[in-house]
Design a protein around this motif. Structure first.
Motif, PDB file in Angstrom:
ATOM      1  N   ILE A 357      -6.731  15.324  76.052  1.00  0.00           N
ATOM      2  CA  ILE A 357      -7.103  16.662  76.513  1.00  0.00           C
ATOM      3  C   ILE A 357      -6.118  17.669  75.926  1.00  0.00           C
ATOM      4  O   ILE A 357      -4.973  17.751  76.363  1.00  0.00           O
ATOM      5  CB  ILE A 357      -7.068  16.750  78.051  1.00  0.00           C
ATOM      6  CG1 ILE A 357      -7.875  15.622  78.694  1.00  0.00           C
ATOM      7  CG2 ILE A 357      -7.560  18.111  78.517  1.00  0.00           C
ATOM      8  CD1 ILE A 357      -9.352  15.674  78.410  1.00  0.00           C
ATOM      9  N   PHE A 358      -6.537  18.432  74.934  1.00  0.00           N
ATOM     10  CA  PHE A 358      -5.664  19.407  74.290  1.00  0.00           C
ATOM     11  C   PHE A 358      -6.065  20.797  74.753  1.00  0.00           C
ATOM     12  O   PHE A 358      -7.030  21.377  74.258  1.00  0.00           O
ATOM     13  CB  PHE A 358      -5.762  19.285  72.770  1.00  0.00           C
ATOM     14  CG  PHE A 358      -4.798  20.163  72.017  1.00  0.00           C
ATOM     15  CD1 PHE A 358      -3.522  20.409  72.493  1.00  0.00           C
ATOM     16  CD2 PHE A 358      -5.177  20.749  70.806  1.00  0.00           C
ATOM     17  CE1 PHE A 358      -2.631  21.216  71.793  1.00  0.00           C
ATOM     18  CE2 PHE A 358      -4.294  21.552  70.094  1.00  0.00           C
ATOM     19  CZ  PHE A 358      -3.019  21.785  70.596  1.00  0.00           C
ATOM     20  N   LEU A 359      -5.340  21.335  75.733  1.00  0.00           N
ATOM     21  CA  LEU A 359      -5.667  22.614  76.344  1.00  0.00           C
ATOM     22  C   LEU A 359      -4.823  23.746  75.782  1.00  0.00           C
ATOM     23  O   LEU A 359      -3.693  23.526  75.342  1.00  0.00           O
ATOM     24  CB  LEU A 359      -5.432  22.551  77.852  1.00  0.00           C
ATOM     25  CG  LEU A 359      -6.314  21.606  78.661  1.00  0.00           C
ATOM     26  CD1 LEU A 359      -5.893  21.633  80.124  1.00  0.00           C
ATOM     27  CD2 LEU A 359      -7.776  21.975  78.529  1.00  0.00           C
ATOM     28  N   GLU A 360      -5.375  24.962  75.849  1.00  0.00           N
ATOM     29  CA  GLU A 360      -4.539  26.113  75.530  1.00  0.00           C
ATOM     30  C   GLU A 360      -3.382  26.145  76.525  1.00  0.00           C
ATOM     31  O   GLU A 360      -3.469  25.627  77.645  1.00  0.00           O
ATOM     32  CB  GLU A 360      -5.335  27.408  75.545  1.00  0.00           C
ATOM     33  CG  GLU A 360      -5.890  27.848  76.879  1.00  0.00           C
ATOM     34  CD  GLU A 360      -6.563  29.213  76.818  1.00  0.00           C
ATOM     35  OE1 GLU A 360      -6.213  30.026  75.946  1.00  0.00           O
ATOM     36  OE2 GLU A 360      -7.446  29.477  77.669  1.00  0.00           O
ATOM     37  N   LEU A 361      -2.296  26.774  76.124  1.00  0.00           N
ATOM     38  CA  LEU A 361      -1.047  26.661  76.864  1.00  0.00           C
ATOM     39  C   LEU A 361      -1.194  27.122  78.322  1.00  0.00           C
ATOM     40  O   LEU A 361      -0.674  26.486  79.242  1.00  0.00           O
ATOM     41  CB  LEU A 361       0.042  27.477  76.156  1.00  0.00           C
ATOM     42  CG  LEU A 361       1.494  27.152  76.526  1.00  0.00           C
ATOM     43  CD1 LEU A 361       1.818  25.695  76.255  1.00  0.00           C
ATOM     44  CD2 LEU A 361       2.444  28.068  75.751  1.00  0.00           C
TER      45      LEU A 361
END
Length: 410
Positions: A357-361
């Motif tokens: 899961i690569f989410l915006e910061l």
């Protein structure tokens, strides 16, 4: 559509005409979040007129004559929730229906999940707001639609305006990432630059006077984006309700700047209770912010109308303002606000990425907030928690640096 036109559309020669907006006949007006009389169906770009005149700006919510008595089926797209929204038909792109992805629950938590809003058509939760505010601009015959944004909101609005055949103008600062500007131009938006963020709002106010429909906030103190658009986040509440574990959600972690998303979620769950479709006490709504704004207000260290200076890499929730709509969402749901600094958000972003899961910061900051909530006793054993994954990490204007590529000889 004739066979010849259908063939042209299928080969990409002609774009299919977008459907004309159809207003929900259940919509009878708007009411201030502070209560009071129902105002006529119309446009309130600076929020409730009476509240602003009294020096206590707040937004409004749509009022419906009656609400449906059934939830849309789990997995339904936003169009399936049209009876709950101000429009029954709009120029859409297949928004909504995003997956709910289970995550390993931290110690003591009963269930934990992320709502994958980055899988909306343009890559963010803003795709629930844009089609409705564009529909309103089309219905009113506006010269075009405009917003102040340098990321998710601008890209989303530009795409939906293009779908509806409506001119779009997005106001940015010099800090706008090149990739964002490229996307805006690709959708045909006019991109206007200003020296700083306050100047963006002044320009948007001028455009509103000139006949452009303002999709986002421009007034100070801030009230929030167009209520017509904020209503779109009710659909997110409906989806979360349909996908809820047994016993419902106890807490929702919501990345927040000016509170459009968290306010729409509150309205959605309130509507579900009114319709008898949500018998649970929760969810408590938790603001996740990059530095103290609403958290300072809740602890009595600031007023909602104050200026909140601070710098952050959490671009989507940056800004020096807070809103009454966010404050009400927290207080009326029994929630709270947590400030998560960039260092903690960056660590959480990396940890989630190792789980796929690569989410915006700013969205990853919600994962970091879990530890603070548990330590403060604000999450009880066995509680069920979801966080809103507003956009993917590729949307961050300054992504983490990567090491040089090592070339290996075959």
């Amino acid at each position: 559509m004739t066979a010849s036109v259908a063939a042209a559309v299928n080969t990409g020669m002609v774009q299919a005409p977008a459907p004309s907006p159809l207003r929900n006949p259940r919509l009878i007006g708007f009411r201030s979040l502070a209560g009071g009389v129902v105002l006529p169906v119309g446009d309130y770009p600076e929020g409730c007129p009476e509240a602003r005149a009294a020096g206590r700006p707040t937004s409004l919510a749509a009022v419906y004559a009656d609400l449906p008595r059934a939830l849309p089926p789990a997995g339904s797209r936003m169009a399936g929730a049209a009876d709950w929204l101000p429009y029954c038909r709009w120029a859409g792109l297949g928004e909504g229906g995003t997956p709910l992805i289970a995550l390993p629950p931290p110690h003591g938590v009963g269930a934990y999940a992320v709502k994958a809003e980055w899988l909306n058509p343009t890559g963010s939760h803003k795709d629930r707001m844009s089609p409705l505010v564009v529909a309103r601009a089309v219905e009113t015959g506006a010269a075009g639609i405009a917003c102040a944004s340098s990321g998710n909101a601008g890209i989303s609005l530009a795409a939906y305006a293009a779908r509806a055949g409506l001119p779009c103008r997005v106001i940015v600062t010099r800090a706008v990432p090149e990739a964002v500007r490229r996307a805006l131009l690709a959708h045909g938006a006019e991109v206007s630059g200003t020296a700083d963020s306050p100047a963006r709002w002044r320009l948007l106010a001028r455009l509103a006077r000139e006949g452009w429909y303002p999709a986002t906030n421009y007034a100070l103190p801030a009230a929030g984006s167009s209520p017509w658009g904020v209503e779109g986040f009710r659909s997110l509440a409906l989806e979360l309700a349909a996908e809820a574990p047994e016993g419902g959600w106890d807490a929702l972690l919501v990345p927040t700047a000016r509170g459009d998303l968290i306010s729409g979620l509150r309205l959605g769950f309130e509507g579900l209770r009114e319709a008898g479709l949500w018998p649970h006490a929760g969810p408590r709504l938790v603001v996740v912010e990059p530095f103290p704004r609403l958290s300072a207000v809740l602890t009595g260290r600031a007023r909602i109308s104050d200026d909140f200076p601070g710098r952050t890499a959490q671009a989507s929730t940056a800004g020096n303002t807070a809103t009454d709509q966010a404050l009400r969402a927290v207080r009326e749901s029994g929630g709270t606000a947590i400030a998560v600094p960039d260092e903690a958000a960056t660590a959480a972003q990396a940890a989630l990425a190792r789980q796929g899961i690569f989410l915006e910061l700013c969205a990853a900051a919600a994962h970091a907030a879990m530890a603070s909530l548990r330590e403060a006793g604000l999450l009880r054993p066995g509680e069920r928690v979801a966080m809103i994954g507003t956009a993917a990490g590729t949307r961050d204007p300054a992504p983490p640096p990567v090491p040089p590529l090592e070339i290996i000889e075959a």
